[in-house]
Design a protein around this motif. Sequence first.
Motif, PDB file in Angstrom:
ATOM      1  N   HIS A  27       0.831  -1.197   0.000  1.00  0.00           N
ATOM      2  CA  HIS A  27       0.000   0.000   0.000  1.00  0.00           C
ATOM      3  C   HIS A  27       0.869   1.252   0.000  1.00  0.00           C
ATOM      4  N   ASP A  28       1.914   1.226   0.820  1.00  0.00           N
ATOM      5  CA  ASP A  28       2.837   2.371   0.856  1.00  0.00           C
ATOM      6  C   ASP A  28       3.438   2.628  -0.523  1.00  0.00           C
ATOM      7  N   ALA A  29       3.805   1.564  -1.212  1.00  0.00           N
ATOM      8  CA  ALA A  29       4.419   1.712  -2.531  1.00  0.00           C
ATOM      9  C   ALA A  29       3.458   2.388  -3.501  1.00  0.00           C
ATOM     10  N   ARG A  30       2.184   2.064  -3.411  1.00  0.00           N
ATOM     11  CA  ARG A  30       1.200   2.688  -4.298  1.00  0.00           C
ATOM     12  C   ARG A  30       0.965   4.151  -3.922  1.00  0.00           C
ATOM     13  N   ILE A  31       0.989   4.427  -2.628  1.00  0.00           N
ATOM     14  CA  ILE A  31       0.834   5.817  -2.186  1.00  0.00           C
ATOM     15  C   ILE A  31       1.992   6.673  -2.695  1.00  0.00           C
ATOM     16  N   ILE A  32       3.209   6.150  -2.574  1.00  0.00           N
ATOM     17  CA  ILE A  32       4.396   6.891  -3.015  1.00  0.00           C
ATOM     18  C   ILE A  32       4.364   7.100  -4.528  1.00  0.00           C
ATOM     19  N   ALA A  33       3.954   6.083  -5.261  1.00  0.00           N
ATOM     20  CA  ALA A  33       3.926   6.194  -6.721  1.00  0.00           C
ATOM     21  C   ALA A  33       2.957   7.279  -7.179  1.00  0.00           C
ATOM     22  N   ARG A  34       1.898   7.468  -6.447  1.00  0.00           N
ATOM     23  CA  ARG A  34       0.878   8.440  -6.853  1.00  0.00           C
ATOM     24  C   ARG A  34       1.115   9.824  -6.249  1.00  0.00           C
ATOM     25  N   TYR A  35       1.978   9.904  -5.283  1.00  0.00           N
ATOM     26  CA  TYR A  35       2.155  11.123  -4.493  1.00  0.00           C
ATOM     27  C   TYR A  35       2.382  12.392  -5.328  1.00  0.00           C
ATOM     28  N   PRO A  36       3.254  12.382  -6.327  1.00  0.00           N
ATOM     29  CA  PRO A  36       3.538  13.639  -7.057  1.00  0.00           C
ATOM     30  C   PRO A  36       2.323  14.265  -7.735  1.00  0.00           C
ATOM     31  N   THR A  37       1.321  13.478  -8.072  1.00  0.00           N
ATOM     32  CA  THR A  37       0.163  14.005  -8.801  1.00  0.00           C
ATOM     33  C   THR A  37      -1.000  14.356  -7.889  1.00  0.00           C
ATOM     34  N   LEU A  38      -0.842  14.181  -6.585  1.00  0.00           N
ATOM     35  CA  LEU A  38      -1.939  14.408  -5.648  1.00  0.00           C
ATOM     36  C   LEU A  38      -2.154  15.890  -5.366  1.00  0.00           C
ATOM     37  N   SER A  39      -3.379  16.225  -4.979  1.00  0.00           N
ATOM     38  CA  SER A  39      -3.667  17.575  -4.495  1.00  0.00           C
ATOM     39  C   SER A  39      -3.024  17.739  -3.125  1.00  0.00           C
ATOM     40  N   MET A  40      -2.919  18.975  -2.658  1.00  0.00           N
ATOM     41  CA  MET A  40      -2.237  19.232  -1.390  1.00  0.00           C
ATOM     42  C   MET A  40      -2.958  18.536  -0.227  1.00  0.00           C
TER      43      MET A  40
END
Length: 260
Positions: free
Chosen positions: A190-203
Amino acid sequence: MRMFQLPHAAIALMMPWAMAALAQTSPAPASQPASATMPAGHTAAKAPFAFGLANYDIPPFGVQPATPARVIDLLSQALASKPVASRRVELVRDLGESGLPAAVQVVIGAMSDPDPAVRAQAAKAASTLADPAAVPSLRLLLADADVSVRIEAIQAGAIFDDPAFVTAGLDDKDESCFRASCALASASEHDARIIARYPTLSMGSKVIAIRAIARREGSPHVQLVADQLASADVPLLVEAMNALAKMKAVQQFAAVRQFL
């Protein structure tokens, strides 16, 4: 002589106590055997209170009647009559709160209701009933067109300790589903998926993502969290400092101390 009268409020408060006392001291009518007050299949230790079968028609104070299986039949019939959506939501909620296994199949059927509010309530009811038989139908709701339904399905799936529900939410294009899954994330994948998506997330979603990562002490993603100390967004900055403390990232102490 003037007689003393109790205030109406005092009488109302004493009434449940008085009825309980009468219930314990008054014998059952002679024309009706004591066994008639106990439905078949129940032992004395867990028998539901038989309203109207004893010498009073209201339950004594503190006694909770058991939920009869007949209630499920009545709720199912009411649901099958196709009332308005708001009423169907109420019926599905009541089915879940019944806690009876007989309600499971009815709740599963409600997951295909045309109204998203009913489908969402069905997912919530399934989590309340906690019967694994509902899991396959809950998985189908992960692809529902309505966001609220998908969120309820994600949260219901967590009750069954199935990480696939959280994974689906982390991959969902809607950030509302992503945030719901972050609150439930518990595995390194789950952490790996969160990190992969992190740059495109809203604040706002980044704040929740950092909070999710921080739940695992010794996480390999300490540096990503530390990099948020350079953020101009105050909530994200504060969340990053809290996260580093929870992760016991002592190597980042100097970076945090500059803000003191």
